[in-house]
Design a protein around this motif. Structure first.
Motif, short mmCIF file in Angstrom:
data_model
loop_
_atom_site.label_atom_id
_atom_site.label_comp_id
_atom_site.label_asym_id
_atom_site.label_seq_id
_atom_site.Cartn_x
_atom_site.Cartn_y
_atom_site.Cartn_z
N GLY A 123 0.87 -1.22 -0.10
CA GLY A 123 0.09 -0.03 0.15
C GLY A 123 0.77 1.22 0.08
O GLY A 123 0.16 2.44 0.24
N CYS A 124 2.27 1.13 -0.24
CA CYS A 124 3.06 2.29 -0.05
C CYS A 124 2.71 3.45 -0.89
O CYS A 124 2.61 4.53 -0.40
CB CYS A 124 4.45 1.93 -0.20
N LEU A 125 2.26 3.29 -2.31
CA LEU A 125 2.08 4.27 -3.08
C LEU A 125 0.85 5.13 -2.67
O LEU A 125 0.61 6.46 -2.70
CB LEU A 125 2.19 3.70 -4.65
N LEU A 126 -0.24 3.92 -2.61
CA LEU A 126 -1.52 4.67 -2.37
C LEU A 126 -1.57 5.49 -0.99
O LEU A 126 -2.08 6.54 -0.99
CB LEU A 126 -2.53 3.71 -2.24
N LEU A 127 -1.00 4.87 -0.11
CA LEU A 127 -0.79 5.59 1.20
C LEU A 127 -0.19 7.00 1.32
O LEU A 127 -0.46 8.06 2.03
CB LEU A 127 -0.43 4.64 2.40
N PRO A 134 -4.78 15.24 1.10
CA PRO A 134 -5.45 14.84 2.15
C PRO A 134 -7.05 14.70 2.07
O PRO A 134 -7.88 14.57 2.94
CB PRO A 134 -5.26 16.15 3.14
N ALA A 135 -7.43 15.39 0.88
CA ALA A 135 -8.94 15.46 0.61
C ALA A 135 -9.26 14.25 -0.12
O ALA A 135 -10.45 13.92 -0.55
CB ALA A 135 -9.14 16.68 -0.11
N ALA A 136 -8.20 13.32 -0.83
CA ALA A 136 -8.61 12.32 -1.79
C ALA A 136 -8.84 10.96 -0.84
O ALA A 136 -8.62 10.84 0.13
CB ALA A 136 -7.18 11.99 -2.59
N THR A 137 -9.63 10.35 -1.59
CA THR A 137 -9.91 8.66 -1.34
C THR A 137 -9.09 7.92 -2.13
O THR A 137 -8.74 8.16 -3.41
CB THR A 137 -11.29 8.45 -1.14
N GLY A 138 -9.01 6.56 -2.02
CA GLY A 138 -8.26 5.81 -2.77
C GLY A 138 -8.75 4.13 -2.64
O GLY A 138 -9.03 3.78 -1.71
N LEU A 139 -8.30 3.86 -3.90
CA LEU A 139 -8.27 2.32 -4.12
C LEU A 139 -7.17 1.67 -4.42
O LEU A 139 -6.58 2.09 -5.38
CB LEU A 139 -9.42 1.76 -4.93
N THR A 153 -3.53 -3.21 6.94
CA THR A 153 -2.89 -2.82 8.17
C THR A 153 -2.18 -1.79 8.29
O THR A 153 -2.09 -0.99 9.10
CB THR A 153 -2.31 -4.40 8.73
N ASN A 154 -1.63 -1.45 7.17
CA ASN A 154 -0.68 -0.18 7.11
C ASN A 154 -1.55 1.14 6.81
O ASN A 154 -1.04 1.89 7.44
CB ASN A 154 0.21 -0.36 5.87
N ALA A 155 -2.63 0.86 6.39
CA ALA A 155 -3.54 2.09 6.17
C ALA A 155 -3.95 2.37 7.97
O ALA A 155 -4.13 3.59 8.05
CB ALA A 155 -4.82 1.84 5.45
N SER A 161 -6.98 4.68 6.97
CA SER A 161 -7.95 3.77 6.60
C SER A 161 -9.28 4.30 6.26
O SER A 161 -10.40 3.49 5.68
CB SER A 161 -8.05 2.52 7.84
N ALA A 162 -9.78 5.30 6.97
CA ALA A 162 -10.91 6.00 6.56
C ALA A 162 -11.14 6.45 5.19
O ALA A 162 -12.19 6.38 4.33
CB ALA A 162 -11.23 7.20 7.32
#
Length: 294
Positions: A123-127, A134-139, A153-155, A161-162
């Motif tokens: 999840g390193c790139l997405l996180l 900070p306003a974005a959501t991601g998959l 777990t890393n989120a 994680s939200a």
């Protein structure tokens, strides 16, 4: 009683003899784990028998060329503290170049609302992208169930994680979604060259996360098929490149309607991040190969 200085000196000699280039820093990190505190370069204080026994156990693993990150079970990436596991690639500093490129790509425009990470691993790139926007959501998606569990777990570990969702799925099977920013560090090592990689890589990273097939381009071929339906009209896609792969990957992506906005080099002066946008010039592919930023 054994001193810190004596241990570091002896361990560094043993590590160098086994082929470890980062012998001194690795010895410090492992001793720090054994003593549960940071070790400074010129310390000379005592080490207890219990700390010494723990350190020797950790050192024995590093002497087999197991990476420090896998011994400790964690890796720093961007501003994050990530856990790693046998199902994930060990995140490397070179990959942070993609986050630098993403920040630069959105510097003079509205930040992304939706981020998609194809082949998420830890999840390193997405996180990292979510921490930068900070306003974005991601998959994040990955075909490895173990990798997705670690990414989740890393989120949580990094309080993201939200805004982060992870799915166990191949990117070819991803339902319709539109990303303002799409990130991917695909497997790109030529199959025949895998055995020549450092033991830390070939023995401990999952092979599926390394091998790009005979020519190293299999994953990029697949991405060329899915990116056009996933990228928003004003979106940006950023792909990690292996050394010397720029021209071949550019050709693939221009062929499906993209233009190159930037190619960004990593700290080793390797062309590492290919930044793509939609080609809206109508010329069949805008060639901006002179744009290479460090």
């Amino acid at each position: 009683m054994t001193s810190v200085a004596d241990l570091l000196r002896d361990a560094s000699i043993r590590l160098r003899a086994s082929g470890v280039e980062s012998a001194r820093i690795d010895a410090r990190l492992l001793l720090g784990e054994a003593m549960q505190r940071e070790i400074w370069p010129h310390e000379s204080g005592p080490v207890t028998p219990a700390q010494l026994a723990c350190f020797e156990d950790l050192l024995a693993r590093r002497l087999t060329r197991e990476p420090v990150s896998r011994i400790l079970g964690r890796r720093a990436f961007w501003t994050l503290d990530l856990i790693v596991g046998p199902d994930t690639l060990d995140p490397r500093p070179d990959t942070e170049t993609l986050i630098e490129a993403a920040i630069a790509a959105f510097a003079d425009r509205e930040p992304p609302n939706r981020i998609i990470d194809l082949g998420t691993g830890t999840g390193c790139l997405l996180l990292a992208a979510l921490s930068a926007f900070p306003a974005a959501t991601g998959l994040g998606i990955d075909k490895s169930k173990g990798a997705v569990e670690i990414a989740r777990t890393n989120a949580v570990r990094n309080e993201l994680s939200a805004r982060a969702e992870f799915q166990t799925i191949d990117w070819d099977e991803l339902p319709q979604d539109r990303g303002d920013l799409i990130l991917s560090n695909p497997p790109y090592i030529e199959e025949a060259t895998l055995s020549a990689l450092a033991p830390e890589v070939v023995q401990f990273d999952p092979r599926d996360a390394l091998s790009g097939g005979a020519d190293g381009l299999e994953a990029y071929d697949s991405l060329a098929g899915v990116l056009p339906r996933l990228m928003a009209p004003q979106g940006i896609a950023i792909l990690e490149l292996g050394a010397g792969q720029r021209s071949a990957v550019e050709t693939l992506m221009i062929g499906v309607g993209f233009a190159v906005q930037e190619v960004r080099k990593d700290l080793g002066n390797i062309e590492r991040a290919l930044v793509l946008k939609w080609n809206d010039t109508g010329d069949g592919g805008l060639d901006l190969r002179h744009l290479c930023l460090e």
